[in-house]
Design an enzyme around this catalytic site. Structure first.
Site, PDB file in Angstrom:
ATOM      1  N   ARG A 126      11.817  31.517  19.849  1.00 55.13           N
ATOM      2  CA  ARG A 126      10.555  32.004  19.549  1.00 55.13           C
ATOM      3  C   ARG A 126       9.266  31.078  20.328  1.00 55.13           C
ATOM      4  O   ARG A 126       8.172  31.122  19.624  1.00 55.13           O
ATOM      5  CB  ARG A 126      10.136  32.594  18.335  1.00 55.13           C
ATOM      6  CG  ARG A 126      11.077  33.710  17.914  1.00 55.13           C
ATOM      7  CD  ARG A 126      11.165  34.758  18.761  1.00 55.13           C
ATOM      8  NE  ARG A 126      12.113  35.541  18.371  1.00 55.13           N
ATOM      9  CZ  ARG A 126      13.730  35.809  18.569  1.00 55.13           C
ATOM     10  NH1 ARG A 126      13.786  34.742  19.442  1.00 55.13           N
ATOM     11  NH2 ARG A 126      14.515  36.544  18.015  1.00 55.13           N
ATOM     12  N   GLU A 157       4.308  34.530  13.932  1.00 54.85           N
ATOM     13  CA  GLU A 157       4.867  34.766  15.312  1.00 54.85           C
ATOM     14  C   GLU A 157       3.905  35.130  16.254  1.00 54.85           C
ATOM     15  O   GLU A 157       3.841  34.609  17.167  1.00 54.85           O
ATOM     16  CB  GLU A 157       6.191  35.646  15.153  1.00 54.85           C
ATOM     17  CG  GLU A 157       6.784  35.981  16.713  1.00 54.85           C
ATOM     18  CD  GLU A 157       7.861  36.430  16.565  1.00 54.85           C
ATOM     19  OE1 GLU A 157       8.293  37.208  17.582  1.00 54.85           O
ATOM     20  OE2 GLU A 157       8.792  36.735  15.467  1.00 54.85           O
ATOM     21  N   SER A 169       7.237  41.722  14.322  1.00 53.85           N
ATOM     22  CA  SER A 169       7.697  40.739  13.305  1.00 53.85           C
ATOM     23  C   SER A 169       6.536  39.592  13.160  1.00 53.85           C
ATOM     24  O   SER A 169       6.318  39.085  13.973  1.00 53.85           O
ATOM     25  CB  SER A 169       8.820  39.959  13.430  1.00 53.85           C
ATOM     26  OG  SER A 169      10.027  40.906  13.322  1.00 53.85           O
TER      27      SER A 169
END
Length: 349
Positions: A169, A341, A246
């Site tokens: 990520r 995130e 998320s």
């Protein structure tokens, strides 16, 4: 200040984010292609103004105070396919809708991106975040990118994926304003088969063994079904999808430091390290689906505890208060700090 061909639009960033939160930018410019993006960013840089790149707004948490600078909306569209031996090179403009791209590749009989179906946003953002889902990530398929280098005011073409520092990520493009993605290239399979099915839930849904390569159309439909069941496919009428996806990444820790929690999902993450399920940690810390934040204006999704959702009439500060409550609750219970995130714009946890 704007590029000659660009069009100014609604300055409220809440109008350009999937959370439907965020105050005004000093200026919003809609850039219809790579040249307009470079022009708009270059003009802002020469004027000494900060720049915020906005694709689909699906990974942004913007402060209620907004952004004191120029927000550039990536609106350029276009996809080209070129056969290269047993693969097909797909060249995509940064403003192309990601899920529409995935659908187009599946319709062409190409395998590779189908597990990334249903993810909102624009294609140019995917290498920045190294977007991933259901056992596949952009790093698996990315060939190179074209970048606008803000340090030199020039375009760098065909920057190899190997130079982007792609990891879980993240990439060297994340958390820096030095470069802007203008165009992306992927190498996809031309044999009509999907990427190997590595995610257990997806394999069970498809009724196949792990590592099987199967029909990309079936994989896409299965992934979309799973995501809809978790409120992870955009629907303006469904507040569970008023989110930034998320909110917390799965923490990666030294194996020796990982808390022992019955039933907590965990995956190997390199020698002596393990990746833990953020959702599992959140649930085991006492936060269930639908857990409400301030005034019920924000809450955890009723379907998936990793998504922080806006229920209407809320503010970014409401959302951040809920995020802090969850983060601190997990830290107090397990000694593990969760990290966001999404990109936080003019705000912090």
């Amino acid at each position: 200040m704007s590029s000659p061909a660009a069009t100014t639009v609604d300055p409220m960033l809440s109008a350009h984010t999937t959370l439907r939160l965020g105050g005004p930018a000093a200026r919003v410019v809609r850039a219809e292609g790579a040249a307009e993006v470079a022009d708009a960013v270059g003009a802002a840089d020469r004027a000494g103004e900060p720049v915020l790149l906005v694709g689909g707004g699906s990974n942004l948490v913007v402060a209620d105070a907004g952004f004191e600078g120029t927000a550039v909306l990536l609106a350029g569209r276009g996809t080209a396919f070129a056969r290269d031996g047993d693969r097909v090179l797909v060249t995509v403009e940064a403003g192309e809708d990601w899920d529409e791209l995935v659908a187009a590749t599946v319709a062409e009989g190409l395998g590779g991106l189908e597990c990334l179906s249903g993810i909102p946003g624009r294609t140019g953002a995917t290498p920045v975040q190294n977007v991933g889902a259901y056992g596949v990530e952009v790093a698996d398929l990315l060939v190179d990118v074209d970048l606008y280098d803000r340090r030199t005011g020039s375009v760098r073409e065909h920057v190899p994926a190997a130079e982007l520092g792609l990891a879980y990520r993240t990439s060297v493009l994340k958390g820096t304003d030095d470069a802007v993605v203008l165009r992306v290239r992927f190498a996809l399979r031309a044999d009509g088969r999907s990427a190997p099915i590595r995610y257990g839930e997806l394999a069970r849904t498809l009724g196949v063994e792990p590592e099987t390569r199967t029909d990309p159309v079936a994989v896409r439909e299965a992934v979309l079904g799973l995501r809809r069941g978790k409120g992870m496919v955009l629907d303006a009428a469904d507040h569970d999808t008023w989110s930034a996806g998320s909110f917390f990444t799965n923490p990666v820790l030294p194996t020796a430091d990982a808390p022992q929690v019955d039933g907590l999902a965990a995956w190997p993450a390199g020698e002596g390290r393990v990746k833990l399920s953020a959702a599992g940690l959140i649930q085991n810390a006492g936060f269930g689906r639908g857990h409400a934040g301030p005034g019920g204006r924000v809450s955890l999704s009723s379907r998936h505890v990793l998504a922080l959702t806006h229920r209407g009439g809320g503010s970014t500060e409401d959302l951040l208060a809920l995020a802090r409550e969850v983060r601190d609750g997990v830290a107090d219970r397990f000694g593990v700090t969760l990290h966001p995130e999404p990109v936080l714009v003019n705000c912090t946890l």
